[in-house]
Design an enzyme around this catalytic site. Structure first.
Site, short mmCIF file in Angstrom:
data_model
loop_
_atom_site.label_atom_id
_atom_site.label_comp_id
_atom_site.label_asym_id
_atom_site.label_seq_id
_atom_site.Cartn_x
_atom_site.Cartn_y
_atom_site.Cartn_z
N TYR A 93 2.39 4.35 8.06
CA TYR A 93 2.89 3.63 9.24
C TYR A 93 3.80 4.29 10.39
CZ TYR A 93 7.51 3.98 6.14
OH TYR A 93 8.43 4.13 5.61
N GLU A 94 3.98 3.54 11.34
CA GLU A 94 4.87 4.16 12.50
C GLU A 94 3.71 5.04 13.37
OE1 GLU A 94 7.73 2.86 13.41
OE2 GLU A 94 7.16 3.83 15.10
N GLY A 95 2.47 4.59 13.26
CA GLY A 95 1.38 5.39 14.04
C GLY A 95 0.65 6.39 12.96
#
Lengths: 265, 619
Positions: free
Chosen positions: B440-442
């Site tokens: 997550y978060e890229g």
């Protein structure tokens, strides 16, 4: 209700190790903490103040670094902190410590209740609370696990070996508490910042402030002297019993009787 | 017993001896603080993490979240922990004082969040996302929005989320379809569905403020047409909270962080969902990107935190678990059995975990410190320098920390043997919880593209050059110390390898072969991360070696025997010796591989892209 809470900085005993060679405590790198039961005393004081108003003063005796404990107590919500710190206080036994604390409480003047933990984890004497009460000439309630405050009096439940007792005492009174009394709150971040500011309500009193003579306090004023500390050697003599269960049981009972250990009725 | 969440001594070493954060207090911004305040806050954080948050970790993992009639319930134990966390003011630690926060330096916040995340990563999702959302409002909100939402979110009274992902729009956020239609009163009607929304619904707070990316009717396609809206679960009407038509349709069943509610949210099913524009229309991506550094650093901290807890638990287990005799007495059945820390392979694993965890910690804290130096800078130049460091290091903090942190948690299971694979011990949870950090978060693949495609290109490679120059300064300094020779040499080599690969990428990117930097962005990030972490550990070794020598000198320990005695009896000496060893081990096991890693990248090997799809396997 104005309350004085006695707080001691102690080494975090869960971290203390003993140097196997010298038998001394290795204090290096061991953090100091507020004596666990003193936290419960402080929590009790804060709850009473929150309900009835008044002021909570935290009183501690120790080297300058003991101020950390006072800061933490302020961050939990205490109104004022006083540290008794002076070279002449060093090496005090419980008698000299109680004398010093008692003098400080007299100097504070205004108090209805003195609260303290039952005992400190480093000394385990449980003498300070009672001795301070004696010094001040006020009633004392020890081993308290429930505490209620009324106008001019406190009602306490004391834990005894075989039960408990309820006692009412007029204020001013000294109460030492057990950890079952309550769940201490955590310091808040905002409280920690305030408590370390230069304007934080902390005072440091020395011997002159208390008007004590050097021979009354510290090592010189102590009635007991530590001659030696050591770790007792636990020599164990293991004996193995063999045979059928009944034979082993008989041997065991004989062995216990030989050592004059009572086996009950 | 020290706490099992993080090595407090190492935390303090990074903060005070390596980064010397007390210096920050000389700047006006942090003049309120002192080492004393920092220490007290850290101590208080340890207590809260250990006593209140950690006990909720296994409980949350086992119970997970429950979705009933469109509402999510978190494990009961989270309620008390959340109350204590908010009442203590922990969510406000690094929030500026003029916004009602405590204004502590970011670097200290990193240390506190590491502790809390190590205690329970799933729990920390709730306050973590709230702060992220509140920061957006702080920066771009109107005064009314600040008053209405931000204050309540900072205090923890209301929670917050970030709503980006949709089924067809994950890494490709520009493909999102959630719609916003302007109402006559200036508000917007929101409709659409979002998935994978962390902390998307729960019962910790009475209201949740969603930051929703959506497309205003008629806006251009792609990322340029995206706006961001404040969409509360309950909106305020005439001073009362009324339902705002946000429904939790499902919660995901996941590998880890079971107690973090990962929600599918439907907005405007009954055509009654109101959103309030944040900033200007079509500015959504720009606004969101502003928070990227912080959010990605936060994920890096999570990777660090799980690694830290895993290492500490593995270390304790290795010291307690008795199995087999020492290696040289292997054939003697009567030889005493020893704790497994005596076995070389276990030692190797522990050493690996130690140096990686410490390296990540230093790197992450350094990123936090760069942020503080930007705020405390005396000149624009100084601020730009640290901003540059931060920008180029962020993808590495996020990816290297989450990838290697995960491997640390995996090794912790290995150290525990069969027991580590069982739920009886917490290490398998660390590994499961940790895995999300690389996604997550890229995803870490996206981070690598950010590094190679964006960060390397900034000002013709100026960011890269400045960081290489910084490593050069350290190298010069460390080379003077002959005792560090074994550490310095592999470091110097790895540094030249990275420079060489970067040049190679530079050349490839202007030729037809531009696919190579894209294809090898991830291995490149790994190589970069190795060097960045090696840099941190070498920096630490320079300091630790000096301190250790001072202790030896004070103890007049001039023979190996006397030194060994000092290490046995003096905890500081043992710690510093461990720091030097971390750097040495890392240099010889990680950095010495740089040449091979660089060669693999520069081989220009194209099979992965040239291979016809059909040839991967026959379906």
């Amino acid at each position: 209700m104005d309350i004085v809470v006695l707080v001691k900085q102690v080494p975090n005993t869960t971290e203390v190790r003993i140097d196997p060679k010298t038998g001394n405590l290795i204090r290096e790198g061991v953090e100091s903490i507020i004596n666990p039961e003193d936290r419960h005393a402080l929590e009790a004081a804060l709850q009473i103040r929150d309900n009835t108003g008044g002021k909570v003063t935290v009183l501690s005796m120790g080297p300058p670094q003991a101020i950390d404990g006072i800061c933490e107590a302020l961050a939990m919500g205490a109104d004022r902190g006083i540290l008794l710190s002076d070279r002449i206080f060093a090496g005090a036994d419980t008698w000299a410590t109680s004398t010093t604390l008692g003098r400080a409480i007299r100097k504070i003047e205004q108090f209805d209740l003195v609260l303290a933990g039952r005992q400190a984890v480093d000394g385990d004497t449980a003498q300070i609370g009672p001795q301070v009460a004696e010094y001040l000439g006020i009633p004392q309630l020890t081993y308290v696990q429930k505490l209620e405050v009324r106008e001019g009096a406190v009602i306490a439940e004391r834990a005894l070996e075989d039960g408990c007792e309820h006692i009412e005492a007029p204020t001013p009174v000294l109460v030492t508490v057990l950890s079952s009394l309550n769940e201490p709150r955590y310091p808040t971040v905002a409280g920690l910042i305030d408590s370390t500011r230069p304007r934080a309500p902390i005072e440091i009193w020395n011997g002159a402030d208390l008007g004590v003579k050097a021979y009354e306090v510290g090592l010189a004023g102590s009635l007991t002297q530590v001659v030696k500390t050591f770790t007792p050697k636990g020599a164990r003599n293991t004996q193995y019993l063999e045979g059928s269960p009944a034979a082993v049981a008989a041997q065991l009972i004989d062995a216990l009787r030989k050592k004059e250990i009572r086996l009950g009725e | 017993m020290a706490n099992l969440l993080c090595d407090e001594r190492d935390v303090k070493f990074v903060l005070y001896e390596q980064l010397n954060i007390e210096e920050l207090c000389e700047s006006e911004k942090y003049s309120e603080f002192s080492r004393e305040t920092f220490d007290m806050v850290l101590d208080a954080a340890v207590k809260l993490a250990e006593k209140e948050i950690w006990p909720t970790n296994a409980d949350g993992d086992q119970k997970g979240v429950i979705l009933e009639q469109g509402a999510v319930k978190v494990p009961e134990s989270f309620h008390n922990a959340y109350r204590l966390y908010c009442e203590g003011g922990w969510s406000l630690l690094a929030v500026p004082p003029d916004m009602g926060g405590q204004g502590f330096p970011s670097v200290l916040n990193c240390a506190a969040v590491e502790l809390f995340s190590a205690a329970n990563q799933a729990f920390m999702m709730y306050p973590g996302l709230t702060i992220g959302a509140a920061r957006l409002i702080e920066k771009y909100g109107t005064e009314d929005q600040l008053r209405e939402y931000m204050d309540r979110m900072y205090s923890g009274e209301w929670a917050g989320t970030m709503c980006l992902t949709e089924p067809q729009a994950g890494s490709d956020v520009g493909a999102l379809r959630t719609k916003a239609v302007k109402n006559p009163d200036g508000t917007y009607k929101i409709s659409g569905g979002k998935i994978f929304i962390s902390a998307g619904d729960h019962d910790l707070t009475e209201n949740i403020v969603h930051m929703v990316l959506a497309r205003v009717e008629g806006a251009p396609p792609g990322t340029r047409g995206i706006s961001i809206f404040i969409v509360p679960k309950k909106r305020v009407e005439n001073g009362e909270l009324v339902d705002n038509d946000v429904i939790c349709a499902a919660t995901e069943k996941k590998l880890g962080i079971h107690a973090s509610a990962t929600c599918a949210l439907n907005f405007g099913e009954k055509d009654n969902c109101i959103g309030y524009l944040l900033g200007a229309e079509n500015e959504g991506m720009r606004i969101m990107f502003n928070m990227m550094n912080e959010a990605r650093l936060a994920v890096g901290i999570q990777g660090l935190a799980q690694a830290s807890a895993a290492y500490m638990h593995a270390l304790r287990y290795a010291k307690e678990r008795v199995q087999g005799p020492e290696i040289h007495a292997l054939k003697d059945p009567t030889a005493p059995k020893v704790p497994i820390i005596y076995h070389p392979d276990v030692r190797r694993m522990l050493m690996w975990m130690k140096c990686v965890t410490e390296g990540i910690r230093a790197l992450i804290y350094y990123a936090g410190y760069c942020e503080d130096r930007i705020h405390a800078a005396k000149s624009e130049e100084e601020a730009a320098k640290y901003q540059g460091f931060l920008d180029i290091l962020i993808p590495i903090c996020k990816s290297w920390s989450s990838d290697m942190g995960f491997r640390v948690t995996e090794l912790a299971i290995q150290v525990h043997g069969g027991y580590g694979y069982c739920r009886e011990y917490p290490v398998e949870q660390f590994m499961r919880d940790s895995k999300i950090c690389s996604i997550y978060e890229g995803t870490n693949g996206i981070q690598a593209l950010d590094l190679v495609g964006r960060k390397l290109a900034v000002k013709q490679g100026a960011l890269f050059k400045s960081i290489v120059a910084e490593t050069g300064n350290l190298l010069k300094n460390a080379s003077k110390n002959y005792r560090l020779k074994d550490i310095v040499e592999p470091f110097a080599q790895a540094r030249s390898q990275l420079v060489e690969v970067t040049r190679y990428f530079g050349l490839k990117s202007i030729t037809e072969d531009f696919m190579i930097p894209v294809l090898y962005a991830s291995p490149y990030l790994e190589l970069f991360g190795d060097l960045a972490v090696g840099f941190m550990l070498l920096w630490q070794a320079v300091i630790a070696d000096r301190r250790l020598e001072e202790i030896y000198n004070d103890a007049k320990a001039d023979t190996p025997e006397k030194k060994a005695e000092v290490l046995r009896t003096n905890r500081s000496a043992a710690f510093y010796r461990g720091k030097v060893a971390s750097a040495q081990f890392f240099s010889n096991t990680f950095l010495s591989l740089s040449k091979g890693k660089a060669r693999a990248i520069m081989s220009g090997e194209r099979s992965a892209i040239d291979l016809p799809e059909e040839s991967f396997a026959l379906f």
